[in-house]
Design a protein around this motif. Sequence first.
Motif, mmCIF file in Angstrom:
data_model
loop_
_atom_site.group_PDB
_atom_site.id
_atom_site.type_symbol
_atom_site.label_atom_id
_atom_site.label_comp_id
_atom_site.label_asym_id
_atom_site.label_seq_id
_atom_site.Cartn_x
_atom_site.Cartn_y
_atom_site.Cartn_z
ATOM 1 N N LEU A 188 0.818 -1.206 0.000
ATOM 2 C CA LEU A 188 0.000 0.000 0.000
ATOM 3 C C LEU A 188 0.854 1.259 0.000
ATOM 4 O O LEU A 188 1.810 1.371 0.775
ATOM 5 C CB LEU A 188 -0.900 0.018 1.241
ATOM 6 C CG LEU A 188 -1.748 -1.228 1.507
ATOM 7 C CD1 LEU A 188 -2.469 -1.100 2.842
ATOM 8 C CD2 LEU A 188 -2.734 -1.453 0.370
ATOM 9 N N ILE B 53 0.110 5.437 0.231
ATOM 10 C CA ILE B 53 -0.959 6.376 0.560
ATOM 11 C C ILE B 53 -0.411 7.800 0.472
ATOM 12 O O ILE B 53 0.637 8.107 1.046
ATOM 13 C CB ILE B 53 -1.506 6.075 1.970
ATOM 14 C CG1 ILE B 53 -2.006 4.621 2.025
ATOM 15 C CG2 ILE B 53 -2.624 7.055 2.338
ATOM 16 C CD1 ILE B 53 -2.273 4.110 3.424
ATOM 17 N N GLN C 141 -4.642 3.401 6.086
ATOM 18 C CA GLN C 141 -3.955 2.109 6.037
ATOM 19 C C GLN C 141 -4.814 1.032 6.702
ATOM 20 O O GLN C 141 -4.934 -0.076 6.179
ATOM 21 C CB GLN C 141 -2.590 2.189 6.724
ATOM 22 C CG GLN C 141 -1.852 0.865 6.698
ATOM 23 C CD GLN C 141 -0.585 0.871 7.539
ATOM 24 O OE1 GLN C 141 -0.425 1.678 8.457
ATOM 25 N NE2 GLN C 141 0.322 -0.040 7.231
ATOM 26 N N THR D 234 -6.271 -2.181 4.834
ATOM 27 C CA THR D 234 -5.884 -3.499 5.347
ATOM 28 C C THR D 234 -7.120 -4.331 5.671
ATOM 29 O O THR D 234 -7.155 -5.536 5.420
ATOM 30 C CB THR D 234 -4.970 -3.344 6.577
ATOM 31 O OG1 THR D 234 -3.808 -2.587 6.193
ATOM 32 C CG2 THR D 234 -4.530 -4.696 7.116
ATOM 33 N N THR E 248 -1.273 -8.497 3.550
ATOM 34 C CA THR E 248 -0.842 -7.124 3.295
ATOM 35 C C THR E 248 0.507 -6.854 3.926
ATOM 36 O O THR E 248 0.720 -7.163 5.111
ATOM 37 C CB THR E 248 -1.882 -6.131 3.840
ATOM 38 O OG1 THR E 248 -3.154 -6.445 3.280
ATOM 39 C CG2 THR E 248 -1.526 -4.709 3.474
ATOM 40 N N ALA F 32 3.510 0.097 4.931
ATOM 41 C CA ALA F 32 2.972 0.945 3.863
ATOM 42 C C ALA F 32 3.874 2.166 3.676
ATOM 43 O O ALA F 32 4.645 2.533 4.564
ATOM 44 C CB ALA F 32 1.564 1.387 4.212
ATOM 45 N N PHE G 57 3.847 6.148 3.234
ATOM 46 C CA PHE G 57 3.045 7.349 3.442
ATOM 47 C C PHE G 57 3.797 8.526 2.810
ATOM 48 O O PHE G 57 4.951 8.771 3.158
ATOM 49 C CB PHE G 57 2.844 7.645 4.928
ATOM 50 C CG PHE G 57 2.191 6.531 5.706
ATOM 51 C CD1 PHE G 57 1.236 5.709 5.131
ATOM 52 C CD2 PHE G 57 2.527 6.321 7.030
ATOM 53 C CE1 PHE G 57 0.619 4.699 5.867
ATOM 54 C CE2 PHE G 57 1.914 5.322 7.778
ATOM 55 C CZ PHE G 57 0.961 4.514 7.183
#
Length: 173
Positions: free
Chosen positions: A105, A107, A119, A123, A133, A137, A139
């Motif tokens: 991911l 974001i 997140q 998820t 996942t 992530a 950011f």
Amino acid sequence: MKTVVISGSPRKTANTQIMMKFVYDYAKSKNQDIKFINLSEGGIDYFSGSNENYSQTTLQAAKDIMDADVWIIGTPIYNSFFSAALKNLFEFVNYKSTAGKTAGLAILASGNIGFIDVQTLLTQLMSYFRVVTNPKAVFMTVDAIKDGQIGENEKTKLKELVDETMLLASRQK
């Protein structure tokens, strides 16, 4: 491994698109079996039930997601949520075809707020699809993109996201 990169912003000049095109190009250098779904290009119908007729673009995007082993998903934060366009896309995905896949991911937000909330929501969506996942992530804020170019620190983080998600997926096999 089949990979799909999804740019979850419907905006034509989206910073999310810049971020995810970078991710796509980097991932493609590692793996040629890759597709790019860019929601800013349009063509994805609004989900209105499973018995409706949808465009070939919509059906192909859903198929590409279900066929892929790895999903790298990028979304902007809109009103403390991921984009509605991204949620709509996943309405076309059959959860019975997704167990055991792996997602990473990325974001993007206008400021340093809401990342963990989004997140968590993504998820949870991945959990519904029984997708593993990557817990790390990326950011990013829009300040990291200047004149259509991503900062070097952020590029490094995005490359690590791709590499670590691919590694996680290879361990799933």
